[in-house]
Write a protein that holds these residues in place. Structure first.
Motif, PDB file in Angstrom:
ATOM      1  N   SER A 108       2.512  -8.798 -23.312  1.00  0.00           N
ATOM      2  CA  SER A 108       1.499  -9.501 -22.521  1.00  0.00           C
ATOM      3  C   SER A 108       0.231  -9.735 -23.334  1.00  0.00           C
ATOM      4  N   VAL A 109      -0.197  -8.712 -24.060  1.00  0.00           N
ATOM      5  CA  VAL A 109      -1.438  -8.798 -24.841  1.00  0.00           C
ATOM      6  C   VAL A 109      -1.325  -9.881 -25.914  1.00  0.00           C
ATOM      7  N   VAL A 110      -0.176  -9.943 -26.567  1.00  0.00           N
ATOM      8  CA  VAL A 110       0.040 -10.956 -27.607  1.00  0.00           C
ATOM      9  C   VAL A 110       0.180 -12.350 -26.998  1.00  0.00           C
ATOM     10  N   SER A 111       0.986 -12.459 -25.954  1.00  0.00           N
ATOM     11  CA  SER A 111       1.263 -13.766 -25.363  1.00  0.00           C
ATOM     12  C   SER A 111       0.015 -14.364 -24.720  1.00  0.00           C
ATOM     13  N   ASP A 112      -0.719 -13.561 -23.969  1.00  0.00           N
ATOM     14  CA  ASP A 112      -1.891 -14.090 -23.275  1.00  0.00           C
ATOM     15  C   ASP A 112      -2.914 -14.631 -24.255  1.00  0.00           C
ATOM     16  N   ALA A 113      -3.117 -13.937 -25.369  1.00  0.00           N
ATOM     17  CA  ALA A 113      -4.087 -14.414 -26.357  1.00  0.00           C
ATOM     18  C   ALA A 113      -3.691 -15.796 -26.872  1.00  0.00           C
ATOM     19  N   TYR A 114      -2.436 -15.966 -27.219  1.00  0.00           N
ATOM     20  CA  TYR A 114      -1.990 -17.248 -27.757  1.00  0.00           C
ATOM     21  C   TYR A 114      -2.005 -18.335 -26.689  1.00  0.00           C
ATOM     22  N   MET A 115      -1.544 -17.998 -25.491  1.00  0.00           N
ATOM     23  CA  MET A 115      -1.518 -18.986 -24.412  1.00  0.00           C
ATOM     24  C   MET A 115      -2.921 -19.390 -23.982  1.00  0.00           C
ATOM     25  N   LYS A 116      -3.916 -18.532 -24.228  1.00  0.00           N
ATOM     26  CA  LYS A 116      -5.309 -18.865 -23.887  1.00  0.00           C
ATOM     27  C   LYS A 116      -6.027 -19.552 -25.050  1.00  0.00           C
ATOM     28  N   GLY A 117      -5.298 -19.866 -26.117  1.00  0.00           N
ATOM     29  CA  GLY A 117      -5.864 -20.715 -27.159  1.00  0.00           C
ATOM     30  C   GLY A 117      -6.292 -20.028 -28.429  1.00  0.00           C
ATOM     31  N   LEU A 118      -6.083 -18.721 -28.579  1.00  0.00           N
ATOM     32  CA  LEU A 118      -6.460 -18.063 -29.824  1.00  0.00           C
ATOM     33  C   LEU A 118      -5.527 -18.511 -30.942  1.00  0.00           C
ATOM     34  N   ARG A 119      -6.118 -18.803 -32.101  1.00  0.00           N
ATOM     35  CA  ARG A 119      -5.354 -19.269 -33.259  1.00  0.00           C
ATOM     36  C   ARG A 119      -5.956 -18.671 -34.534  1.00  0.00           C
ATOM     37  N   GLY A 120      -5.286 -18.946 -35.670  1.00  0.00           N
ATOM     38  CA  GLY A 120      -5.822 -18.520 -36.957  1.00  0.00           C
ATOM     39  C   GLY A 120      -5.318 -17.174 -37.428  1.00  0.00           C
ATOM     40  N   TYR A 121      -4.190 -16.726 -36.872  1.00  0.00           N
ATOM     41  CA  TYR A 121      -3.571 -15.482 -37.319  1.00  0.00           C
ATOM     42  C   TYR A 121      -2.059 -15.689 -37.296  1.00  0.00           C
ATOM     43  N   ASP A 122      -1.329 -14.731 -37.820  1.00  0.00           N
ATOM     44  CA  ASP A 122       0.112 -14.888 -38.014  1.00  0.00           C
ATOM     45  C   ASP A 122       0.864 -14.601 -36.712  1.00  0.00           C
ATOM     46  N   ILE A 123       0.930 -15.586 -35.849  1.00  0.00           N
ATOM     47  CA  ILE A 123       1.574 -15.404 -34.552  1.00  0.00           C
ATOM     48  C   ILE A 123       3.080 -15.226 -34.704  1.00  0.00           C
ATOM     49  N   ASN A 124       3.662 -15.771 -35.750  1.00  0.00           N
ATOM     50  CA  ASN A 124       5.105 -15.639 -35.914  1.00  0.00           C
ATOM     51  C   ASN A 124       5.510 -14.196 -36.209  1.00  0.00           C
ATOM     52  N   THR A 125       4.690 -13.485 -36.979  1.00  0.00           N
ATOM     53  CA  THR A 125       4.971 -12.062 -37.210  1.00  0.00           C
ATOM     54  C   THR A 125       4.793 -11.275 -35.925  1.00  0.00           C
ATOM     55  N   LEU A 126       3.803 -11.623 -35.146  1.00  0.00           N
ATOM     56  CA  LEU A 126       3.614 -10.943 -33.866  1.00  0.00           C
ATOM     57  C   LEU A 126       4.778 -11.228 -32.922  1.00  0.00           C
ATOM     58  N   TYR A 127       5.261 -12.453 -32.922  1.00  0.00           N
ATOM     59  CA  TYR A 127       6.421 -12.765 -32.081  1.00  0.00           C
ATOM     60  C   TYR A 127       7.642 -11.965 -32.532  1.00  0.00           C
ATOM     61  N   GLU A 128       7.828 -11.854 -33.830  1.00  0.00           N
ATOM     62  CA  GLU A 128       8.911 -11.015 -34.363  1.00  0.00           C
ATOM     63  C   GLU A 128       8.763  -9.578 -33.870  1.00  0.00           C
ATOM     64  N   ALA A 129       7.520  -9.096 -33.831  1.00  0.00           N
ATOM     65  CA  ALA A 129       7.258  -7.736 -33.339  1.00  0.00           C
ATOM     66  C   ALA A 129       7.633  -7.603 -31.867  1.00  0.00           C
ATOM     67  N   LEU A 130       7.372  -8.651 -31.086  1.00  0.00           N
ATOM     68  CA  LEU A 130       7.729  -8.607 -29.663  1.00  0.00           C
ATOM     69  C   LEU A 130       9.241  -8.534 -29.482  1.00  0.00           C
ATOM     70  N   LEU A 131       9.973  -9.328 -30.234  1.00  0.00           N
ATOM     71  CA  LEU A 131      11.431  -9.290 -30.126  1.00  0.00           C
ATOM     72  C   LEU A 131      11.970  -7.918 -30.532  1.00  0.00           C
ATOM     73  N   HIS A 132      11.397  -7.373 -31.581  1.00  0.00           N
ATOM     74  CA  HIS A 132      11.850  -6.056 -32.043  1.00  0.00           C
ATOM     75  C   HIS A 132      11.584  -4.995 -30.983  1.00  0.00           C
ATOM     76  N   GLY A 133      10.399  -5.026 -30.391  1.00  0.00           N
ATOM     77  CA  GLY A 133      10.056  -4.048 -29.364  1.00  0.00           C
ATOM     78  C   GLY A 133      10.863  -4.209 -28.098  1.00  0.00           C
ATOM     79  N   ALA A 134      11.252  -5.456 -27.792  1.00  0.00           N
ATOM     80  CA  ALA A 134      11.985  -5.728 -26.553  1.00  0.00           C
ATOM     81  C   ALA A 134      13.458  -5.357 -26.643  1.00  0.00           C
ATOM     82  N   ASN A 135      13.958  -5.136 -27.833  1.00  0.00           N
ATOM     83  CA  ASN A 135      15.400  -4.923 -27.983  1.00  0.00           C
ATOM     84  C   ASN A 135      15.756  -3.608 -28.669  1.00  0.00           C
ATOM     85  N   ASN A 136      14.768  -2.734 -28.798  1.00  0.00           N
ATOM     86  CA  ASN A 136      15.012  -1.463 -29.470  1.00  0.00           C
ATOM     87  C   ASN A 136      14.207  -0.345 -28.824  1.00  0.00           C
TER      88      ASN A 136
END
Length: 759
Positions: free
Chosen positions: A405-433
């Protein structure tokens, strides 16, 4: 200098005495709000943090014993010292801690012996300045801070034996007196977990007065003229001869990196500045940060409550990064013990703060949350998972995978300029392990990914709470996956999983419950039973945790009338409870019981959004009524001012949003669900230079209902407003009335986002 000082602090005390008339927002803050708390009854479980917003080091007067999570309790009669602290909560306890205590006369260095009687009548507590009179020693101690340093000004009486005690605490510490430089250095290792084996907090103290005597101590043994000590529990005492009213200044800083970095932090942040300058700089910083929201009203207590809450929302998480000799941002990693480049923040539990604290940052302080998102990237790279509770590294507490939620809300509210793809990878890893701790990754993930829920009968605690939160977290991942144009198969997987909440709806009771592995619901289910299948709550609290699909929940419950009747029942039922899972009444239960709001347990987080759900079922006036009731009855600018644990800004963020007139029911969407504003006028200074002005000129104690709402002079009939519309600036004009408007917001076109109606 003495004349300047007297004039300066005369002005500070003048400002404090006419608090209700002061226009500077920091002067409304009471850091003592929430400090009248006990283990078995929390009125906030806070301490007065003398600090900078999101600062690395906080300082607080210490009334509790070393290692006591209740470091400062308002009802205590003595102070044992002034402690550097990083404690996010008494339940998490502290790390990076040591203390300073002035004494006079017969030398007392052990914490019980050196403790001095105090009175709140001789205490001043502000975010930027703290002062207290230590009666046993006729000494006044004043403190102000920077982000990583502190400046003490200690006023002594005439005494041949004035001393300052430095306590490096137990569990392994080191200290060294350097008389030629009026300096003390050392380190403390005391912590409460979440750190590697090489953890140290290095400190340096520089005095403006030469030492007349020098002693160190190990455990309970004082050794005169010994300048260095290392052991389980060490400290130092330096002595002076003082004149009446003589001020001794002590500059202090610390570092998680090294002794040299601690000294660099001291040089960079305090240098040769005088105490009064640091006070004014800190005050200006607080006014700048708190001044992002300006409220106008004639009710001084409500202004104090608002700014005291806003103060709490910008305390945590704390900066864990430092600036090295080359001006680069570096941090000590609480995950692998290395010194690495980049940002790091710590001291928050996402189970609490995903709900409103992080959405508040995204609205009012997005540049700070951008740093926090970069810090999360480093958490993942260094620890292998995102933390769900950091203090400072992984802590094994609470449930859910709400970093999503913390990662998604920031991006969906318009925050940019950081490595969102690595954060998304982190979300998938956390959701499946499953992670290295039960509270990292997803406990029970194999059951969840195959059955669609974590079963009740497989010896995984709080299973229903985990399932409901995983489903919402899957929604947050789904939203981010779509925004990042991830593969369709991946997007579909999380779209399917977000509906797993339906598997826990027990039609025989009309609420959520645990579910056995074979698909049956447990016999003799008690919706008033705390814990067990739920986390610090019961089914009546957790059944609303379908943030992303309230319409789907309404459908399960049999339609809008049945749904609102159940919402009503939360407030009308008696506060009965079943504590058999815990074997005793935990403080969260007691706090619900004594608030006289039925089953509504605002002192804990799972139900805090529930008041706003009337907007999804055509009865928004009930949201307006109950949000005002909670603000008026459960928040006060006093030591007993909260109705449960404040929890790192979340319970305060609820108040800030609600007082403005809207709330982020579902982080990850662009919507804020409407309530009713508390103040006559609120102005948000947005980081993009725009202003949002919220007007409610006829607001009053009786006029708490929204008769009509206009957005930039156009009639606004929705029960929500859009984040990106807010960012454009403009005016929300609320026409408030003493009776509800039973027509406004009653049609489905007015209802906020639900997945079931968004397709």
């Amino acid at each position: 200098m003495k004349i300047k000082s007297l004039i300066f602090f005369g002005l500070i005390h003048c400002c404090i005495s006419i608090n209700a008339q002061v226009k500077e927002p920091v002067e409304y803050v009471n850091p003592l709000m929430g400090t009248q708390s006990l283990h078995n009854l929390s009125n906030g479980n806070t301490y007065p943090a003398i600090c900078r917003p999101w600062g690395m080091n906080f300082w607080t007067p210490q009334t509790g014993k070393m290692g006591d999570g209740w470091a400062y309790t308002y009802t205590a009669e003595k102070i044992r010292g002034f402690k550097q602290t990083h404690q996010p909560s008494p339940w998490m306890n502290d790390y990076g801690q040591f203390s300073i205590m002035p004494v006079t006369g017969k030398l007392a260095f052990a914490e019980d012996e050196r403790a001095s009687w105090i009175s709140h009548k001789a205490e001043v507590s502000k975010p930027y300045y703290y002062s207290v009179y230590l009666a046993d020693y006729d000494v006044t101690t004043e403190i102000t801070t920077t982000e990583r340093a502190a400046h003490f000004q200690i006023t002594f009486p005439e005494n041949e034996k004035s001393s300052i005690v430095i306590d490096a605490f137990d569990k392994g510490s080191y200290i060294k007196i350097i008389p030629s430089e009026n300096k003390i250095i050392g380190y403390t290792t005391r912590n409460s977990g979440g750190v590697p084996q090489n953890f140290k907090n290095y400190f340096v103290l520089v005095f403006d007065k030469k030492f007349l005597t020098n002693s160190t101590w190990i455990d309970k043994v004082l050794i005169a003229d010994k300048l260095e000590a290392e052991g389980n529990h060490v400290g130092a005492v330096v002595g002076f001869q003082t004149k009446k009213g003589e001020k001794v200044n002590v500059r202090v800083a610390s570092s998680f990196i090294s002794q040299e970095q601690a000294e660099l932090n001291l040089k960079n942040e305090l240098g040769a500045s005088i105490f009064e300058e640091t006070v004014l700089q800190s005050k200006a910083e607080w006014n700048k940060v708190l001044g992002k929201i300006t409220v106008e009203d004639n009710n001084a207590d409500q202004l104090k409550t608002f700014y005291s809450c806003l103060y709490r929302t910008v305390c945590f998480p704390q900066k864990q990064y430092e600036i090295d000799k080359d001006g680069k941002i570096v941090h000590y990693s609480p995950y692998n013990g290395k010194i690495l480049p980049g940002y790091m923040y710590a001291g928050t539990g996402f189970w609490d703060t995903f709900r409103a604290l992080y959405p508040l940052l995204n609205l009012v302080y997005p540049s700070i949350n951008k740093e926090m998102q970069e810090g999360l990237i480093n958490d993942y790279k260094e620890g292998g998972f995102l933390p769900e509770w950091s203090s400072p590294g992984f802590r094994n507490v609470m449930v859910g995978n709400n970093s999503a939620s913390v990662v998604s809300d920031a991006y969906m509210k318009g925050l940019r300029g950081y490595d969102i793809n690595t954060l998304y990878e982190a979300l998938l890893h956390g959701a499946n392990n499953e992670g290295p701790l039960e509270a990292v990754g997803r406990k029970g993930v194999q059951y969840y990914n195959t059955l669609g829920y974590v079963p009740y009968d497989v010896k995984i605690n709080e299973n229903a709470a985990r399932t409901l939160e995983y489903a919402y977290d899957d929604f947050a991942i789904w939203k981010l996956a779509k925004a990042l144009n991830r593969p369709k198969k991946e997007i579909s997987l999380y779209e399917k999983r977000m509906l797993n909440y339906k598997k826990l709806y027990n039609p025989s009771v009309g609420l959520m419950s645990g579910r056995n592995k074979d698909g049956s619901f447990p016999a003799n289910f008690n919706p008033f039973k705390w814990g067990d299948a739920f986390t610090e709550g019961n089914s009546w609290h957790y059944s609303w945790s379908v943030f992303h699909d309230i319409q789907g929940l309404i459908d399960l419950m049999g339609g809008e009338k049945n749904f609102t009747a159940k919402l009503d029942a939360v407030f009308t039922m008696p506060p009965i409870f079943d504590d058999s899972y815990y074997g005793a009444v935990i403080h969260e239960i007691r706090e619900m019981q004594i608030m006289n709001m039925g089953q509504y347990a605002h002192g804990n987080q799972p139900i805090q959004h529930m008041i706003y759900l009337y907007n999804y079922a055509g009865e928004p006036w009930k949201t307006q009524y109950w949000s005002r009731e909670v603000m008026n009855r459960l928040y006060k600018p006093t030591p007993d001012g909260y109705c449960g644990d404040e929890d790192n800004g979340q319970t305060s963020a609820w108040y800030i949003f609600s007082a403005m007139g809207f709330y982020p029911v579902c982080p990850g969407t662009e919507e804020y669900v409407l309530g009713a504003p508390l103040f006559e006028k609120t102005t948000l200074q947005l980081e993009n230079g725009k202003q949002l002005i919220i007007n409610a000129p006829n607001n009053s104690e009786t006029n708490k209902y929204v008769n009509e709402l206009k957005w930039n002079n156009a009639l606004h009939t929705k029960n929500y407003i859009n984040h990106f519309d807010v960012l454009k600036g403009g005016e929300l004009n609320f026409d408030m009335a003493s009776s509800p408007n039973f027509k406004r917001g009653t049609t489905k076109e007015a209802f906020p986002y639900s997945y079931s109606t968004s397709k």
